[in-house]
Design an enzyme around this catalytic site. Structure first.
Site, PDB file in Angstrom:
ATOM      1  N   CYS A  81     -27.196  31.261  18.160  1.00  0.00           N
ATOM      2  CA  CYS A  81     -27.758  30.007  17.645  1.00  0.00           C
ATOM      3  C   CYS A  81     -28.782  30.280  16.530  1.00  0.00           C
ATOM      4  O   CYS A  81     -28.395  30.662  15.436  1.00  0.00           O
ATOM      5  CB  CYS A  81     -28.311  29.176  18.786  1.00  0.00           C
ATOM      6  SG  CYS A  81     -28.274  27.430  18.401  1.00  0.00           S
ATOM      7  N   ARG A 137     -28.629  21.912  19.492  1.00  0.00           N
ATOM      8  CA  ARG A 137     -28.923  21.791  18.040  1.00  0.00           C
ATOM      9  C   ARG A 137     -28.303  22.973  17.297  1.00  0.00           C
ATOM     10  O   ARG A 137     -28.956  23.652  16.502  1.00  0.00           O
ATOM     11  CB  ARG A 137     -30.437  21.741  17.794  1.00  0.00           C
ATOM     12  CG  ARG A 137     -31.034  20.384  18.113  1.00  0.00           C
ATOM     13  CD  ARG A 137     -32.513  20.381  17.851  1.00  0.00           C
ATOM     14  NE  ARG A 137     -32.783  20.368  16.413  1.00  0.00           N
ATOM     15  CZ  ARG A 137     -33.838  20.951  15.860  1.00  0.00           C
ATOM     16  NH1 ARG A 137     -34.717  21.595  16.581  1.00  0.00           N
ATOM     17  NH2 ARG A 137     -34.020  20.881  14.567  1.00  0.00           N
ATOM     18  N   HIS A 176     -24.793  29.259  23.320  1.00  0.00           N
ATOM     19  CA  HIS A 176     -25.721  30.079  24.120  1.00  0.00           C
ATOM     20  C   HIS A 176     -24.982  30.778  25.262  1.00  0.00           C
ATOM     21  O   HIS A 176     -24.976  30.275  26.386  1.00  0.00           O
ATOM     22  CB  HIS A 176     -26.821  29.183  24.701  1.00  0.00           C
ATOM     23  CG  HIS A 176     -27.831  28.737  23.699  1.00  0.00           C
ATOM     24  ND1 HIS A 176     -29.049  29.346  23.546  1.00  0.00           N
ATOM     25  CD2 HIS A 176     -27.782  27.755  22.765  1.00  0.00           C
ATOM     26  CE1 HIS A 176     -29.727  28.756  22.579  1.00  0.00           C
ATOM     27  NE2 HIS A 176     -28.980  27.779  22.085  1.00  0.00           N
ATOM     28  N   GLU A 178     -25.829  33.275  26.990  1.00  0.00           N
ATOM     29  CA  GLU A 178     -26.756  33.738  28.046  1.00  0.00           C
ATOM     30  C   GLU A 178     -26.902  32.717  29.170  1.00  0.00           C
ATOM     31  O   GLU A 178     -27.368  33.048  30.249  1.00  0.00           O
ATOM     32  CB  GLU A 178     -28.127  34.074  27.420  1.00  0.00           C
ATOM     33  CG  GLU A 178     -28.971  32.902  26.918  1.00  0.00           C
ATOM     34  CD  GLU A 178     -28.511  32.318  25.584  1.00  0.00           C
ATOM     35  OE1 GLU A 178     -27.461  32.745  25.073  1.00  0.00           O
ATOM     36  OE2 GLU A 178     -29.192  31.418  25.068  1.00  0.00           O
TER      37      GLU A 178
END
Ligand code: GLN
Length: 191
Positions: A81, A137, A176, A178
């Site tokens: 990101c 975002r 993401h 993770e």
């Protein structure tokens, strides 16, 4: 033992540390994880993860800690990101004081899926199979060179990519990993 740094200036670096430790356990490859906050921490690391967060803040803090040059030469880097934005050669929607590493032949458009409220989760198709992708975002991504290989798609849009530049391995992910999987961290450790 491999030393993997996680840039820990701003953003969700703790989640990346957990994901890395879980990944290393899963594939039985021991690693040492280092929270990178200054130039000394970045000494002799074999890889670096640049987390999601706010690319403007991360870039200002990197500049303040004199980390740009050090990070540019790390042998493998995975940016998620905001981290992907920092890796990109072309950035749309950047603020004028924002600086980038500019290592990877990708173009990104900051916040192109909309505001914080337009954040979403969706099924993505990846080189590791179908996964749940979390987009906060997120930037939209496009590839600027045939040397960049897509690693993940949301519909027909590329949301993850890999490029090898000389001896450096680079991974940029708009989502993401993770938060939902250790697959990308496992791959990153093995690189
Ligand atoms: N919108 C942020 C930026 O442009 C990135 C968001 C994220 O990392 N989750 O820096």
């Amino acid at each position: 033992m491999e030393k993997i740094g996680v840039l820990s200036l701003q953003g969700d670096y703790e989640e990346h540390i957990h994901a890395l430790l879980k990944a290393s356990e899963k594939i039985s490859v021991p690693i040492k994880v280092i929270e990178v906050r200054n130039q000394n921490h970045a000494e002799n690391i074999d890889g670096l993860i640049i987390p999601g967060g706010e690319s403007t803040s991360i870039s200002r803090l990197m500049e303040k800690s004199g980390l740009f040059e050090k990070i540019s030469s790390v042998r493998k880097i995975m940016g998620t990101c905001a981290g992907a934005i920092l890796l990109a050669k072309e950035v749309h929607g950047a603020t004028h004081f924002q600086r980038f590493l500019g290592l990877m032949d990708i173009s990104v458009s900051r916040n192109a899926y909309g505001s914080q409220l337009a954040s979403f989760e969706a099924q993505i198709t990846t080189v590791f199979g179908n996964l749940n992708g979390v987009f906060i975002r997120a930037p939209k991504m496009s590839l600027l060179s045939k040397d960049v290989q897509p690693m993940a798609f949301l519909g027909d849009e590329v949301v993850g990519a890999y490029q090898k530049v000389k001896d450096q391995h680079l991974i940029a992910l708009a989502f993401h990993p993770e938060l939902t999987t250790t697959k990308f961290h496992e791959y990153f450790i093995r690189l």
